[in-house]
Scaffold this motif. Structure first.
Motif, PDB file in Angstrom:
ATOM      1  N   HIS A  73     -43.019 -14.030 -20.557  1.00 62.48           N
ATOM      2  CA  HIS A  73     -42.132 -15.173 -20.715  1.00 62.48           C
ATOM      3  C   HIS A  73     -41.552 -15.227 -22.115  1.00 62.48           C
ATOM      4  O   HIS A  73     -40.331 -15.283 -22.251  1.00 62.48           O
ATOM      5  N   HIS A  75     -45.289 -20.650 -15.426  1.00 65.35           N
ATOM      6  CA  HIS A  75     -44.297 -20.987 -14.410  1.00 65.35           C
ATOM      7  C   HIS A  75     -43.880 -19.770 -13.582  1.00 65.35           C
ATOM      8  O   HIS A  75     -43.137 -19.913 -12.619  1.00 65.35           O
ATOM      9  N   HIS A  76     -44.367 -18.592 -13.966  1.00 66.99           N
ATOM     10  CA  HIS A  76     -44.124 -17.423 -13.125  1.00 66.99           C
ATOM     11  C   HIS A  76     -45.218 -17.266 -12.077  1.00 66.99           C
ATOM     12  O   HIS A  76     -45.198 -16.313 -11.304  1.00 66.99           O
TER      13      HIS A  76
HETATM   14 CU    CU Z   1     -40.529 -17.656 -17.830  1.00 67.40          CU
END
Ligand code: CU
Lengths: 263, 120, 553
Positions: free
Chosen positions: C255, C304-305
């Motif tokens: 990220h 959030h992945h």
């Molecule tokens: Cu991300």
């Protein structure tokens, strides 16, 4: 600024620059500060490089405490403690080597660097002894594979399987006060041991790799010292190698208790 | 940030001023002695069981030792504070990585175990 | 405005001084290293775009089109992703324009560690070779994320790709260390932190992420290789490992890595928007601080992945909430660019056209990210082409547009030639239209359930017969987009042969790199003693004779 700039090689130079200052720096101090900041940022990346392994350790420890209770019986605490002392002592000699370089004592630099290298090698020999013990009891992760790569036997034959020595594990656990294990429990213990050895070899193996790299760099610095390359105004390589060596020590200071001391 | 970072183009020192602080030899030897004492303590303490405190004791002693190495052998005490800041950022991000990952794995682990029970 | 330098360096152009192939291969000159990186990343872009076209062609019609095996398609999208991410978007702007412009913007003679910089180039080349070997050995099919347990069991050469990515990580770390140290210790006396061009703030934030996140990727890949080779029991559930742990490790890097990609892009846009609006950048400190804020907040949202991967609900909620906070500093930048343009005298030269493309496309990309960041809607659109469209709007619509903006912007300084401005504008339109045709339909079909990574969608047509129509549009758009890129390459390469000689300051920029000759001389021009405000354009006027900007008399 109204005056025109002299457009020679070193336009920003207030005066004469020492010959060992690279052309893109203005002063020896700027060069030294840059090297040091760069080195510290590199050490920061090293800390985060090891963070993955500490995370591996922490997550496993939180979820499977029994793995660690079983596993640490199979490590040799006196050897680990001896290595700790060796490594801390080498850190001392390294710090003294930097000091000697700063004070222009070239002979001391050579001696202290040599002692540091010897300590590093001692550490590796002891580590090798420990690894050999694990190997003899078939506790190295992927041992079957590794043995297969290095065997000179006919590769057509099915590879020899290396399973942890059941009798050895049982005896060892009984010594540690876990008597009367039935077969199912013992199988569970052997599974635990396998997980533990994964963590043990990942942590100590990566650390040992850093020791080897450190020794290699120290050898280069030693040769430079023998050739008289260092002095009170040009000791950056000794200083930077020292920082790296101390970091290797620093990581061991955590690895040692985490693996050898706390059940 | 401006004050704590190594000053850009620090006053061009002639070739006489020292580039960095030279640590007193007694300090280095003293630090080594303390490190040895701490190592002895942490090893001997490991033969007693303090339950959950084991981890705490081991990590505290290790952190003391690490701090000594960083402050004296690595000159952080005498150097620009920014280097110490860099190291602490590393430790902080290690902590961030470790804590959130552990928080999650401890949260979902019971579910994994329950599933293993069911499928056995 | 910076005071003019009365006399310029007398050394020859960096392109020919010193001459010879060997002087290029062993050069320590940051400008040459930047230019060589430009050639290499452009090749990587071409390779990635080639795979993209194959993917698009396959998806045009339902059923097998050009690919007969699903596993071949898996290899195609894996190679497209891996090449584009590791070889193009991560290194592209720092390694090319960062290397070229950063020391000149500081008035420094080079970066702090020129040898490390050259090493970074060679590590990139080695990583590139590893990826080519992967291609020769048939490609990998894990997706660019290398998720176990599939990556520990597939027969494709995962180890080669992992080692390649590991080496590219070193290349990235070297660049990061170099930029951090250079900005810290080599700023000229008169340039405080808030006198730096904003491009440098972007690079600074990027470098912070590079040194903090990349080592975690390195250890992750190393452990993955160890798991695959030896079975150490960390990621593979068969060995007692935990595959979700891998995802934590991977996204802790990956990220923040999207900010390694986008922060330098935002830096380019900050420069271009101000220069071509002939107006002082609005909210300098906000843009500067938001770079740092993005760099740090980017580390708090990796989960959030993993909303649908088996991550716990508690951590999912924490990550979802934190994800929304990253939108704030990004929005601050966008608002500041718009405020800079407001009442400015905007000139639509190609760099500005691409900067406007960036703002438009990145806006869409950013806003659709909010759907994906909220837990409930993410479950619906997870693993659909909505996600594909979202990250292409940010990565291609963002980084690629900024790369092209920067390329058109610095090209005269890098090569000493002017290109055809009208055709440059045409290419911007072509890319804008092609891009939206490609990806906008994917938002629509994604929200209606078109999964990503499917090579055949025949069975979906029972419920959604309109998918074929959208897929055809998307493919037409894809070819238009790549056609636009080819046009850019043609315009720029043509300028090398027939382009007019570039003036020293063709756009009227205030930053230091425009004060030397074009192409830049071998020896950088030192910074003046008092560095003025690089976004003050009042002292510059257009000179008809040289077709460039000069100081007002
Ligand atoms: Cu991300």
């Amino acid at each position: 600024m109204t005056e025109s700039h002299p457009s020679d090689e070193k336009p920003n130079d207030g005066g004469c620059k020492a010959p060992h200052v690279a052309h893109h720096f203005d002063s020896a101090q700027q060069q030294y500060d840059s090297a040091k900041l760069g080195m510290w940022i590199f050490l920061l990346t090293e800390v985060l490089f090891f963070s993955g392994l500490f995370c591996f350790y922490a997550v496993y420890r939180a979820n499977n405490p029994q793995v660690f209770v079983d596993g640490h019986h199979f490590l040799n605490t006196p050897l680990g403690a001896f290595n700790t002392v060796v490594l801390i002592f080498s850190s001392l000699t390294m710090a003294l080597a930097v000091r000697a370089a700063q004070l222009d004592r070239n002979r001391s630099v050579v001696c202290l660097l040599a002692v540091t290298i010897l300590c590093g090698l001692t550490f590796m020999v002891v580590k090798g002894v420990e690894y050999k013990q694990k190997w003899d009891h078939h506790m190295v992760p992927g041992q079957t594979r590794i043995a297969h790569w290095f065997s000179d036997e006919n590769t057509q034959s099915p590879p020899k399987k290396f399973q942890p020595d059941v009798q050895y594990v049982r005896e060892h656990l009984e010594e540690a006060g876990h008597a009367d294990l039935d077969d199912e429990e013992l199988a569970q213990r052997i599974d635990n041991l396998r997980s533990y050895m994964g963590i043990y070899f990942a942590l100590t193996g990566l650390h040992a790799l850093h020791v080897i790299i450190g020794v290699g760099v120290l050898c280069v610095v030693l040769i430079m010292a023998i050739r008289g390359r260092f002095g009170s105004h040009r000791f950056t390589p000794v200083d930077m190698t020292g920082l790296y060596w101390h970091l290797v020590d620093l990581i061991w200071i955590y690895v040692f208790p985490l693996l050898y001391l706390i059940p | 940030m401006n004050n704590s970072s190594p000053s850009p183009q620090s006053a061009s020192s002639g070739s006489d001023a020292a580039l960095a602080h030279v640590v007193d030899i007694r300090v280095l030897l003293g630090v080594f002695a303390v490190l040895m004492v701490l190592t002895t303590i942490t090893v001997s303490v490991s033969y007693f069981d303090f339950g959950a405190l084991n981890l705490f004791v081991a990590i505290s002693v290790a952190t003391m030792k690490a701090a000594l190495v960083a402050l004296y052998f690595m000159h952080l005490r005498y150097d620009n504070l920014f280097y110490a800041f860099v190291l602490l950022v590393g430790v902080a991000f290690l902590g961030l990585f470790l804590s959130i990952t552990m928080l999650d794995s401890v949260e979902y682990h019971p579910g994994v175990e329950a599933w293993q029970e069911r499928t056995q | 405005m910076n005071k003019p330098l009365q006399s310029k360096s007398t050394t020859g152009s960096y392109l020919i001084d010193p001459p010879g192939l060997k002087s290029w291969l062993f050069t320590l000159d940051h400008k040459r290293i930047g230019l060589m990186f430009l050639v290499l990343v452009s090749m990587a872009l071409a390779l990635g775009a080639f795979f993209a076209l194959l993917i698009r062609t396959e998806l045009t019609l339902p059923g097998p089109t050009i690919v007969s095996e699903p596993s071949t398609y898996n290899r195609l999208f894996t190679l497209h992703g891996a090449v584009m991410i590791f070889l193009f978007v991560i290194p592209v702007i720092p390694a090319t324009f960062g290397n070229f412009a950063l020391p000149m913007m500081l008035g420094a003679r080079d970066v702090a560690f020129p040898r490390l910089n050259l090493a970074s180039l060679y590590f990139y080349v080695i990583g590139l070779v590893f990826f080519l070997l992967v291609l020769i050995f048939g490609g990998i099919d894990t997706g660019w994320t290398f998720y176990p347990p599939y990556s520990t069991s597939t027969v494709t050469p995962v180890i080669l790709a992992v080692v390649g990515a590991f080496i590219l990580g070193f290349s990235s770390i070297f660049t990061g260390i170099n930029f951090l140290v250079t900005i810290h210790t080599m700023r000229p006396t008169g340039m405080g932190w808030f006198r730096m061009p904003l491009f440098l703030w972007g690079l600074y934030g990027t470098a912070v992420i590079q040194v903090l996140a990349t080592p975690v990727l390195a250890i992750t890949l190393l452990l993955l290789a160890a798991e695959r080779l030896l079975g150490i029991g960390i990621f593979d559930p068969k060995m007692g490992g935990d595959p979700i742990l891998f995802q934590h490790f991977f996204w802790f890097y990956s990220h923040p890595a999207v900010y390694i990609m986008i922060l330098p892009a935002m830096g380019v846009i900050s420069e271009v928007v101000s220069v071509f609006s002939r107006k002082h950048i609005f909210g300098y400190k906000f843009i500067a601080y938001s770079s740092l804020a993005i760099a740090l907040l980017g580390f708090l949202v990796w989960g959030h992945h993993m909303f649908t991967s088996g991550q716990s609900q508690l951590v999912g909620m924490i990550f979802s909430a934190l994800t929304f906070t990253v939108a704030i500093p990004s929005a601050i930048k966008v608002f500041n660019w718009l405020a800079t343009m407001y009442k400015g005298s905007i000139g639509l030269a190609p760099p500005m056209c691409f900067a406007l493309n960036f703002i438009f496309l990145f806006g869409i990309g950013g806003l659709t990210g909010l759907f994906l960041g909220s837990l409930a809607t993410d479950i619906h659109v997870h693993d659909t082409s909505f996600v594909v469209a979202h990250f292409h709007y940010t990565m291609a619509g963002g980084v690629l547009m900024a790369f092209l903006a920067g390329l058109y912007y610095w090209w005269p300084k890098m090569t000493g030639r002017m290109y055809n401005l009208v055709w440059g504008q045409v290419s911007a339109w072509m890319i804008l239209i092609g891009f939206n045709l490609t990806y906008f339909p994917q938002f629509i079909i994604g929200s209606r359930g078109m999964p990503r990574r499917y090579y055949d969608y025949t069975r979906l047509l029972e419920v959604n017969p309109e998918f074929t129509f959208y897929q055809i549009i998307s493919t037409v758009g894809g070819f238009t987009l790549v056609g636009g890129l080819v046009l850019v390459a043609f315009i720029l390469l043509r300028s090398l042969f027939v382009g007019a000689k570039a003036p020293d300051n063709p756009w009227g920029s205030g930053t230091l790199e425009w004060q030397c000759n074009s192409p830049a001389p071998h020896e950088n021009t030192p910074a003046p003693d008092d560095v003025g405000d690089c976004y003050d354009y009042n002292d510059l006027e257009f000179d008809e004779q040289t077709k460039g900007y000069v100081m007002k008399q």
